[in-house]
Design an enzyme around this catalytic site. Sequence first.
Site, short mmCIF file in Angstrom:
data_model
loop_
_atom_site.label_atom_id
_atom_site.label_comp_id
_atom_site.label_asym_id
_atom_site.label_seq_id
_atom_site.Cartn_x
_atom_site.Cartn_y
_atom_site.Cartn_z
N ARG A 181 -128.36 -73.78 -33.06
CA ARG A 181 -129.64 -74.17 -32.43
C ARG A 181 -130.73 -74.31 -33.49
O ARG A 181 -131.57 -75.21 -33.42
CB ARG A 181 -130.06 -73.13 -31.39
CG ARG A 181 -129.20 -73.18 -30.15
CD ARG A 181 -129.42 -71.97 -29.28
NE ARG A 181 -130.70 -71.97 -28.61
CZ ARG A 181 -131.22 -70.89 -28.00
NH1 ARG A 181 -130.56 -69.76 -27.99
NH2 ARG A 181 -132.38 -70.97 -27.42
N LYS B 173 -141.90 -69.10 -27.01
CA LYS B 173 -142.48 -70.16 -26.17
C LYS B 173 -142.49 -69.76 -24.69
O LYS B 173 -143.51 -69.88 -24.02
CB LYS B 173 -141.68 -71.48 -26.31
CG LYS B 173 -141.67 -72.06 -27.70
CD LYS B 173 -141.05 -73.44 -27.71
CE LYS B 173 -139.56 -73.47 -27.43
NZ LYS B 173 -138.70 -72.85 -28.45
N ARG C 219 -138.22 -82.47 -27.76
CA ARG C 219 -137.42 -81.87 -28.85
C ARG C 219 -136.96 -82.94 -29.83
O ARG C 219 -136.32 -82.60 -30.83
CB ARG C 219 -136.20 -81.16 -28.26
CG ARG C 219 -136.40 -79.66 -28.05
CD ARG C 219 -135.19 -79.11 -27.36
NE ARG C 219 -134.91 -77.74 -27.61
CZ ARG C 219 -135.17 -76.75 -26.75
NH1 ARG C 219 -135.76 -77.00 -25.62
NH2 ARG C 219 -134.83 -75.52 -27.03
N ARG D 61 -128.27 -64.87 -22.17
CA ARG D 61 -127.85 -66.27 -22.15
C ARG D 61 -126.68 -66.48 -23.08
O ARG D 61 -126.61 -65.89 -24.15
CB ARG D 61 -129.02 -67.16 -22.58
CG ARG D 61 -129.99 -67.45 -21.46
CD ARG D 61 -131.26 -68.10 -21.93
NE ARG D 61 -131.08 -69.16 -22.93
CZ ARG D 61 -132.08 -69.86 -23.43
NH1 ARG D 61 -133.33 -69.62 -23.05
NH2 ARG D 61 -131.87 -70.80 -24.31
N ARG E 245 -132.56 -60.83 -26.47
CA ARG E 245 -133.23 -61.40 -25.31
C ARG E 245 -132.40 -61.28 -24.03
O ARG E 245 -131.19 -61.46 -24.03
CB ARG E 245 -133.51 -62.88 -25.60
CG ARG E 245 -134.34 -63.56 -24.56
CD ARG E 245 -135.06 -64.72 -25.12
NE ARG E 245 -134.18 -65.86 -25.38
CZ ARG E 245 -134.64 -67.05 -25.69
NH1 ARG E 245 -135.94 -67.26 -25.79
NH2 ARG E 245 -133.82 -68.05 -25.92
P1 AMP Z 1 -134.40 -73.48 -24.11
O1 AMP Z 1 -134.33 -72.69 -22.84
O2 AMP Z 1 -135.68 -74.25 -24.25
O3 AMP Z 1 -134.08 -72.64 -25.33
O4 AMP Z 1 -133.26 -74.60 -24.02
C1 AMP Z 1 -131.90 -74.22 -23.93
C2 AMP Z 1 -131.03 -75.42 -24.26
O5 AMP Z 1 -131.25 -76.48 -23.32
C3 AMP Z 1 -131.29 -76.06 -25.62
O6 AMP Z 1 -130.62 -75.39 -26.67
C4 AMP Z 1 -130.74 -77.47 -25.38
O7 AMP Z 1 -129.33 -77.47 -25.40
C5 AMP Z 1 -131.17 -77.75 -23.96
N1 AMP Z 1 -132.51 -78.38 -23.90
C6 AMP Z 1 -133.66 -77.86 -23.41
N2 AMP Z 1 -134.67 -78.72 -23.53
C7 AMP Z 1 -134.17 -79.83 -24.13
C8 AMP Z 1 -134.72 -81.06 -24.56
N3 AMP Z 1 -136.04 -81.32 -24.42
N4 AMP Z 1 -133.90 -81.96 -25.13
C9 AMP Z 1 -132.58 -81.72 -25.27
N5 AMP Z 1 -131.99 -80.57 -24.93
C10 AMP Z 1 -132.77 -79.62 -24.35
#
Ligand code: AMP
Length: 245
Positions: free
Chosen positions: A199, A42, A118, A188, A155
């Site tokens: 996740r 993404k 999400r 990360r 990553r």
């Molecule tokens: P990402 O960078 O999109 O993989 O997001 C990293 C982490 O941030 C996720 O595993 C969640 O813990 C949190 N997160 C990001 N976006 C959301 C969302 N829309 N709702 C809830 N938690 C989020």
Amino acid sequence: MKNIILLFALAVVVIFGITTYRKSKQEKPLVIIMMGAPGAGKGTQCVELSKSLNLPHISTGDLLRENIRNKTELGNIAKESIDKGLLVPDKIVIDMLFNHINSKAYDKIGYILDGFPRTINQAVTLDQRLGKKYKKIAINLNISEDQLIERITGRLMCKECGTPYHKVSLPPKEEGKCDKCGGELYQRKDDTEEVFKSRLEVYNKDTKPLLEFYENKKELYNIDSNVDKKVVFENIVKTVDKVIK
Ligand code: AMP
């Protein structure tokens, strides 16, 4: 003579109608929702799409990480969930996102959402906010679970600008340094195999049902993401073009 005038009037009305309809369709700001499991690509695709469509890219994950770096109250709450691979509570993410959109006045031009919504609750809240004033497209990057783990554990990300890299498939020119800003690259904390499992579980339970949600609204477009990222990008662009024309 009377018939000719009538026909002429009808033609004018039809042409005017079509032009107005096309104009109103084009003038709606575009909101693209990029969906897919963690590691589906993404972030990488959103960066390219943002440049190509000249639309802002908003990643809720990046916004949360920025809050964690700045040690804000929101960041402190979010950190606990993120490190465990769990979702941050809806209200926190929704308020953070909408405040960001308001502060940048992105409502007028549209945007690309990466990592939001999400949950069904987030999707419903987004729909309420957008109403009928926007053209909305949900793009789902479809990928097999085997590929996800490889992508996630390899990553790397820039500490400064958030640009994503991969140890094998997308290495930086200079090890440990961002090509764009020279920032330090890091892995990360939630990109380990253990956190990834949680996740993925959360994704299957809370986020996957959104595919049906958008499918039912005829807003969902599936893109095969098992292939080279350039091909994925071309297919996304083709799909977006088709939908907005
Ligand atoms: P990402 O960078 O999109 O993989 O997001 C990293 C982490 O941030 C996720 O595993 C969640 O813990 C949190 N997160 C990001 N976006 C959301 C969302 N829309 N709702 C809830 N938690 C989020």
